[in-house]
Every structure is written in structure tokens, then in C-alpha cells.
Write an enzyme that holds these catalytic residues in place. Sequence first.
Site, PDB file in Angstrom:
ATOM      1  N   ARG A   1      73.627  69.099  -8.319  1.00  0.00           N
ATOM      2  CA  ARG A   1      72.920  69.664  -9.470  1.00  0.00           C
ATOM      3  C   ARG A   1      71.421  69.422  -9.317  1.00  0.00           C
ATOM      4  NH1 ARG A   1      72.666  68.314 -15.854  1.00  0.00           N
ATOM      5  NH2 ARG A   1      72.404  70.465 -16.498  1.00  0.00           N
ATOM      6  N   HIS A   2      70.636  70.298  -9.933  1.00  0.00           N
ATOM      7  CA  HIS A   2      69.181  70.112  -9.926  1.00  0.00           C
ATOM      8  C   HIS A   2      68.826  68.754 -10.535  1.00  0.00           C
ATOM      9  CE1 HIS A   2      69.058  70.646 -14.233  1.00  0.00           C
ATOM     10  NE2 HIS A   2      69.882  71.665 -14.084  1.00  0.00           N
TER      11      HIS A   2
END
Length: 268
Positions: A80-81
Amino acid sequence: MKATYFLANFLITSLSIMVGLSLSKLARPAIPAIAHHFGTKGRYEEVNPHLLDDILFVNKSLVAPPSPDCRAIHMVSVIRHGTRYPTTKNVKKIARLFELVVSHASGSASWLNDIKTWKMWYTEDMDGRLVEKGRDDHRHLAMRLAQSFPTLISEDHLRANRIEFITSSKHRCVDSVKAFQEGLHRLWDVQDMDYKHYVDDSLMRFFDHCERFVESVEKNKTALKEVERFKSSAEMDAVRRKISSRLQIPYSQFTPGNLAFYISGQFV
Ligand SMILES: *[C@@H]1O[C@H](CO)[C@@H](O)[C@H](O)[C@H]1NC(C)=O
Ligand SMILES: *[C@@H]1O[C@H](CO)[C@@H](O)[C@H](O)[C@H]1NC(C)=O
């Protein structure tokens, strides 16, 4: 509540290359004690508290192969970012809620004064972009992964383009995939290579493009019924009443939507 990701596809040869890593401890940053109440995901530091003292800590016994005969061949990581600002929509909600408290809350408690004199520093143009901590999340994750899987994530493989980076077009994801590569470049002191990635929204933002998902989940009210049940639950109602009473603002001013996600962390 959508999550956006990028994919790091580590394509590996059968060669086993050990990379000697000398990683120095980084200074412990000043993290507010309430940090773990915020955010749309747990921090890596929550899952592994050793990271608070040494952000590059890897427990080697957890990443050892299941048997001495096993050899790592290929690895796919969906990541995930990193930590980001609130999106524009949420910055607007925070601003409205803050306005409500500043203009309507009453009482002489010092905490209320603290809230009212807080500076609303989020601006709409922050729009879910990465913060510096978010870039660090990925730089450090890259370094830890390289230390954990040195035969897969190595300078040779990076230079030979055997490591593939796929991201969605979302700015925070593109910035994350760059920060990840920056972490590797710093680790190996690589100065003569650019960052590379592919954008593939049909894979990485399937929730926008996959017709079946859009029809059966996104536009389907019954698929999200747990969210509605949460908002109309007795527990939510109790939180609304408690906050309304402490701030002396009418209960009706607090909707479950604003309350649940934007105020509770700060005021309860
Ligand atoms: C590393 O992981 C092993 C296996 O789960 C555990 O027994 C050990 O305590 C961990 N070491 C540290 C320093 O956390
Ligand atoms: C909507 O969601 C419900 C609950 O998950 C499911 O049973 C139903 O089949 C979905 N409807 C459509 C049109 O996909």
C-alpha cells in the site's frame, strides 16, 4: 475506504547472491503518542514495535526459508502507498467540524480551549498526497525487504531490470513506488539509474475498472450493509451523545459520518 496499492514484482534468477548490508540505526523521530489512533491503516511500527528503535530492524528468523533446501525463486509484493494527508473531501469535512466546534462548543475546560486554538492546517490541495513519513515508509520498507530477501532484492537484479514495479496512476502510489526505489538506490549507493515503473489501473485500481466489482459491491447498497449497521448502532449513538454533551453542541449536529471518522480520534 478504498486502498490503493502498487506491486513490486521481484523476478529472480536461480543464482544465489548474498549482499552484505551494513545498516546504521537511524535517529528516532519525534512521534506523538496519539499517532496510533490516526490513519486509515496501522503503521508498520504497530505490527513490529522494534521499528520504533531501529526502523531497519528485521527479524531474520521470521524470513528464513521453511527448510534449508528451499530457495527463494520469485516474490510478488502488493504494497500500500505510504502515510498520506487526508483527501480533499476529508479536509473539507474536518474544516466543517472544526468550525462547528469553534463556533458552537461551550465550557471552560482547558482542553476545549486547546481545541479551539488549534490551527486547522490541512489544506485542500494536500489531497491525499504522501507526507515525508510516507516516503520514508517505503524507503525503509525497501531496505528491510532487501535485507530479508537478499537473493531476490539485490543490486544486480535491480540493474538487470529483473525487478518490476507496477503502480496505479494515483499520485500517492506513483510517489510511493519512486520512494521504494529511492530506498534501494540509497542502500546500494546507486547513482546512475533512473526510477522505473509501469502504470496499470485495471490491475491496481480494479475497484474503478472491474465491472463486476462496481456493480456487485460499489453500487450495491446491501454489500455495504455492515457500514450502515455500524453507523446506526447503539455504540455510535452513545459516542454521539457523549461528544454532544461534553462540547454542549446539539446532538443533531453530529452525524455518524462526520463523527465516526473525523472527530472521535481527536475529541473522545
Ligand atoms: C524473532 O521471531 C522469533 C519467531 O517468531 C521470536 O521467537 C523472536 O523473539 C523474535 N526476535 C525478536 C528480537 O523479536
Ligand atoms: C449485493 O450484495 C449482496 C450482499 O453481499 C449480494 O448477496 C448480492 O448478490 C449483491 N447484488 C448484486 C447485484 O451483485
